[in-house]
Design a protein around this motif. Structure first.
Motif, PDB file in Angstrom:
ATOM      1  N   SER A   1      -9.014   3.654   4.202  1.00 54.37           N
ATOM      2  CA  SER A   1      -9.796   4.812   4.639  1.00 54.37           C
ATOM      3  C   SER A   1      -8.987   6.094   4.421  1.00 54.37           C
ATOM      4  O   SER A   1      -7.758   6.059   4.301  1.00 54.37           O
ATOM      5  CB  SER A   1     -10.157   4.680   6.119  1.00 54.37           C
TER       6      SER A   1
ATOM      7  N   GLU B   1      -9.081   6.023  -2.067  1.00 59.11           N
ATOM      8  CA  GLU B   1      -9.909   5.198  -2.951  1.00 59.11           C
ATOM      9  C   GLU B   1      -9.051   4.302  -3.832  1.00 59.11           C
ATOM     10  O   GLU B   1      -9.364   3.133  -4.027  1.00 59.11           O
ATOM     11  CB  GLU B   1     -10.799   6.088  -3.822  1.00 59.11           C
ATOM     12  N   ARG B   2      -7.961   4.856  -4.354  1.00 59.59           N
ATOM     13  CA  ARG B   2      -7.109   4.105  -5.292  1.00 59.59           C
ATOM     14  C   ARG B   2      -6.412   2.929  -4.605  1.00 59.59           C
ATOM     15  O   ARG B   2      -6.239   1.875  -5.210  1.00 59.59           O
ATOM     16  CB  ARG B   2      -6.082   5.055  -5.896  1.00 59.59           C
TER      17      ARG B   2
ATOM     18  N   HIS C   1      -7.452   1.580  -1.681  1.00 59.27           N
ATOM     19  CA  HIS C   1      -8.449   0.820  -0.925  1.00 59.27           C
ATOM     20  C   HIS C   1      -8.211   0.843   0.582  1.00 59.27           C
ATOM     21  O   HIS C   1      -8.198  -0.195   1.248  1.00 59.27           O
ATOM     22  CB  HIS C   1      -8.540  -0.624  -1.438  1.00 59.27           C
TER      23      HIS C   1
ATOM     24  N   ILE D   1       0.841  -1.202   0.000  1.00 55.75           N
ATOM     25  CA  ILE D   1       0.000   0.000   0.000  1.00 55.75           C
ATOM     26  C   ILE D   1       0.876   1.252   0.000  1.00 55.75           C
ATOM     27  O   ILE D   1       0.620   2.195  -0.755  1.00 55.75           O
ATOM     28  CB  ILE D   1      -0.981  -0.011   1.203  1.00 55.75           C
TER      29      ILE D   1
END
Length: 166
Positions: free
Chosen positions: A51, A46-47, A49, A25
């Motif tokens: 919060s 969002e990209r 995934h 991430i």
């Protein structure tokens, strides 16, 4: 923080905490911000995934750890009035790197400075308005530094910044 948990800042600005390991991430966030440094926290979250709070915390950690050194614009130097670019190699007096680095940071148009191994000691990338300004920078400013033993100028005919693959 214990000395073994500290690393010298790349900019010479003092010690940074040792960078924590990056997960997938974190790497996705870095790639996204390299492509678009103006991306909103919401779009980053969002990209990748996660919060928004998690994305915000991760970006702040990457900044605090010195992984992200800052945010800026990629400039077309020619369109910005800096149409002449050159790499200048320097041979310097032994053990004078820190002094030379500080002087090079002050040069107008200096864009990248690297201490290297090989036939020369320092590689400097400069952007100037024209050849006259480049000549002034090399012959007057650089060669006047007592720690600089010699220079060689490599004129850049064409350049391209490599964009991260997104």
């Amino acid at each position: 923080m214990a000395p073994e948990q500290m690393a010298e800042g790349a900019e010479g600005g003092g010690p940074l905490p040792m960078a924590r390991p990056l997960d997938a991430i974190d790497l996705d966030i870095l790639q996204m911000l390299q492509t678009d440094g103006r991306a909103s926290i919401r779009s980053v979250a969002e990209r990748v995934h996660v919060s928004r709070a998690n994305a915000y915390a991760r970006i702040n950690r990457l900044i605090e750890d010195g992984v992200i050194r800052g945010f800026g614009a990629r400039v077309n130097h020619e369109r910005a009035g800096q149409g002449t670019s050159a790499y200048v190699t320097l041979k310097i007096v032994q053990n004078s790197w820190r002094t030379v680095r500080e002087q090079l940071r002050q040069l107008p148009g200096a864009s990248h400075i690297a201490l290297v191994g090989g036939d020369f000691d320092v590689l400097l990338l400069v952007h100037t308005p024209d050849n006259k300004a480049l000549r002034e920078l090399v012959l007057t400013r650089l060669q006047a530094m007592p720690e600089v033993l010699s220079t060689r100028t490599l004129l850049v005919f064409e350049e391209e910044d490599l964009e991260p693959q997104g």
